[in-house]
Design an enzyme around this catalytic site. Sequence first.
Site, PDB file in Angstrom:
ATOM      1  N   ASP A  19      44.245 -13.784  55.298  1.00  0.00           N
ATOM      2  CA  ASP A  19      43.368 -14.397  55.540  1.00  0.00           C
ATOM      3  C   ASP A  19      42.969 -13.936  56.990  1.00  0.00           C
ATOM      4  O   ASP A  19      43.790 -13.482  57.969  1.00  0.00           O
ATOM      5  CB  ASP A  19      43.658 -15.949  55.700  1.00  0.00           C
ATOM      6  CG  ASP A  19      42.184 -16.688  55.748  1.00  0.00           C
ATOM      7  OD1 ASP A  19      41.136 -16.271  55.632  1.00  0.00           O
ATOM      8  OD2 ASP A  19      42.301 -18.058  55.953  1.00  0.00           O
ATOM      9  N   HIS A  36      37.274  -6.453  55.306  1.00  0.00           N
ATOM     10  CA  HIS A  36      37.834  -6.468  53.881  1.00  0.00           C
ATOM     11  C   HIS A  36      38.335  -5.005  53.704  1.00  0.00           C
ATOM     12  O   HIS A  36      39.473  -4.800  53.334  1.00  0.00           O
ATOM     13  CB  HIS A  36      37.007  -6.872  52.916  1.00  0.00           C
ATOM     14  CG  HIS A  36      36.310  -8.259  52.913  1.00  0.00           C
ATOM     15  ND1 HIS A  36      37.328  -9.245  53.108  1.00  0.00           N
ATOM     16  CD2 HIS A  36      35.422  -8.872  52.858  1.00  0.00           C
ATOM     17  CE1 HIS A  36      36.749 -10.537  53.065  1.00  0.00           C
ATOM     18  NE2 HIS A  36      35.539 -10.135  52.909  1.00  0.00           N
ATOM     19  N   LEU A 130      59.999  -2.914  43.211  1.00  0.00           N
ATOM     20  CA  LEU A 130      58.973  -3.978  43.735  1.00  0.00           C
ATOM     21  C   LEU A 130      58.043  -4.611  42.569  1.00  0.00           C
ATOM     22  O   LEU A 130      57.377  -3.561  42.097  1.00  0.00           O
ATOM     23  CB  LEU A 130      58.225  -3.868  45.071  1.00  0.00           C
ATOM     24  CG  LEU A 130      57.452  -5.152  45.577  1.00  0.00           C
ATOM     25  CD1 LEU A 130      58.181  -6.270  45.837  1.00  0.00           C
ATOM     26  CD2 LEU A 130      56.644  -4.589  46.660  1.00  0.00           C
TER      27      LEU A 130
HETATM   28  C1  IPE Z   1      42.212 -18.044  50.850  1.00  0.00           C
HETATM   29  O1  IPE Z   1      41.308 -17.562  51.940  1.00  0.00           O
HETATM   30  C2  IPE Z   1      41.803 -17.372  49.595  1.00  0.00           C
HETATM   31  C3  IPE Z   1      42.209 -15.854  49.798  1.00  0.00           C
HETATM   32  C4  IPE Z   1      43.112 -15.507  50.880  1.00  0.00           C
HETATM   33  C5  IPE Z   1      42.058 -14.935  48.806  1.00  0.00           C
HETATM   34  P1  IPE Z   1      39.938 -18.529  52.222  1.00  0.00           P
HETATM   35  O2  IPE Z   1      39.491 -17.938  53.249  1.00  0.00           O
HETATM   36  O3  IPE Z   1      39.107 -18.443  50.831  1.00  0.00           O
HETATM   37  O4  IPE Z   1      40.588 -19.985  52.344  1.00  0.00           O
HETATM   38  P2  IPE Z   1      39.777 -21.334  52.952  1.00  0.00           P
HETATM   39  O5  IPE Z   1      38.513 -21.601  52.140  1.00  0.00           O
HETATM   40  O6  IPE Z   1      39.349 -20.851  54.367  1.00  0.00           O
HETATM   41  O7  IPE Z   1      40.714 -22.413  52.815  1.00  0.00           O
HETATM   42  C1  IPE Z   2      40.482 -13.145  53.560  1.00  0.00           C
HETATM   43  O1  IPE Z   2      39.914 -12.991  54.770  1.00  0.00           O
HETATM   44  C2  IPE Z   2      40.074 -12.305  52.332  1.00  0.00           C
HETATM   45  C3  IPE Z   2      39.478 -13.234  51.298  1.00  0.00           C
HETATM   46  C4  IPE Z   2      39.237 -14.565  51.074  1.00  0.00           C
HETATM   47  C5  IPE Z   2      38.976 -12.545  50.007  1.00  0.00           C
HETATM   48  P1  IPE Z   2      38.406 -13.946  54.850  1.00  0.00           P
HETATM   49  O2  IPE Z   2      37.221 -13.089  54.196  1.00  0.00           O
HETATM   50  O3  IPE Z   2      38.676 -15.388  54.312  1.00  0.00           O
HETATM   51  O4  IPE Z   2      38.095 -13.981  56.433  1.00  0.00           O
HETATM   52  P2  IPE Z   2      38.002 -15.289  57.443  1.00  0.00           P
HETATM   53  O5  IPE Z   2      38.803 -16.426  57.052  1.00  0.00           O
HETATM   54  O6  IPE Z   2      36.533 -15.352  57.080  1.00  0.00           O
HETATM   55  O7  IPE Z   2      37.928 -14.537  58.653  1.00  0.00           O
HETATM   56 MG    MG Z   3      39.329 -17.124  55.167  1.00  0.00          MG
END
Ligand code: IPE
Ligand code: IPE
Ligand code: MG
Length: 245
Positions: A19, A36, A130
Amino acid sequence: MKEQINSNNLPKHIAVIMDGNGRWAKQKGAARIFGHKNAIKAVREVTEGCAELGVDCLTLYAFSTENWARPKAEVSGLMSLLVATIKDELPTLQKNNISLHSIGDRSELPKETRAKLESAIQETSTNTGLKLILALNYSGKWDLTQATKAIADDVKAGTINPEDIDQSVIAGYLSTAGFHDPELLIRTSGEMRISNFLLWQMAYTEMFFTPVLWPDFRREHLFEAILAYQGRERRFGKISEQVNL
Ligand code: IPE
Ligand code: IPE
Ligand code: MG
């Protein structure tokens, strides 16, 4: 830090909620997709770190069932990035003897994403190191729902009796059947929630939260999480004296 890790007490299965990509990009004044794209290095570091240590299983939460609700351009950007990454990383998987697996509803993925994923799973299926599990279009509630439906179908077909349904039967219907439950969960970016990840499977998982944003996550952060895990006392409902015999 790697030397401090006790190889006799490694988590066999590590799950990661990757995240913070969006916030990482925002801090740099860039679009979310830039975050990303810069997440790939972290994926490679953690995967190779786990392979080197001899961790059996690594599950990466890459796309949740809720993530479809993001802006269209971000969703399609993520799907194309997945295709490109699987293609680019295939040689690294082969080199490190890693087999690729996935959990989540593949039927709803764009055709090309699904095709690339399935061919990489096929091509790495005889690797014995793995196990890298991508959680794609995954959520814990989806998993429990599909398992419940499958159990109901088998009850209806007469292949199982309702009175025979126990925890191991349920585990066998989940998309993680055959993989042991994760001992360690890592979530980056400072958020402290599960976000509909492995609900059943994380009943006794140790949680490690770090403020590091996912694109900045490196091997040392993985080692730090494993060391923290090794410092925990896992009691499984017992008392300290019972587990320290
Ligand atoms: C959780 O991250 C899903 C992934 C890492 C794929 P999100 O960024 O979507 O989670 P929330 O919505 O903030 O909890
Ligand atoms: C995690 O990073 C990747 C996915 C959920 C695909 P985010 O895209 O949720 O990044 P933030 O949480 O907005 O910073
Ligand atoms: Mg996120």
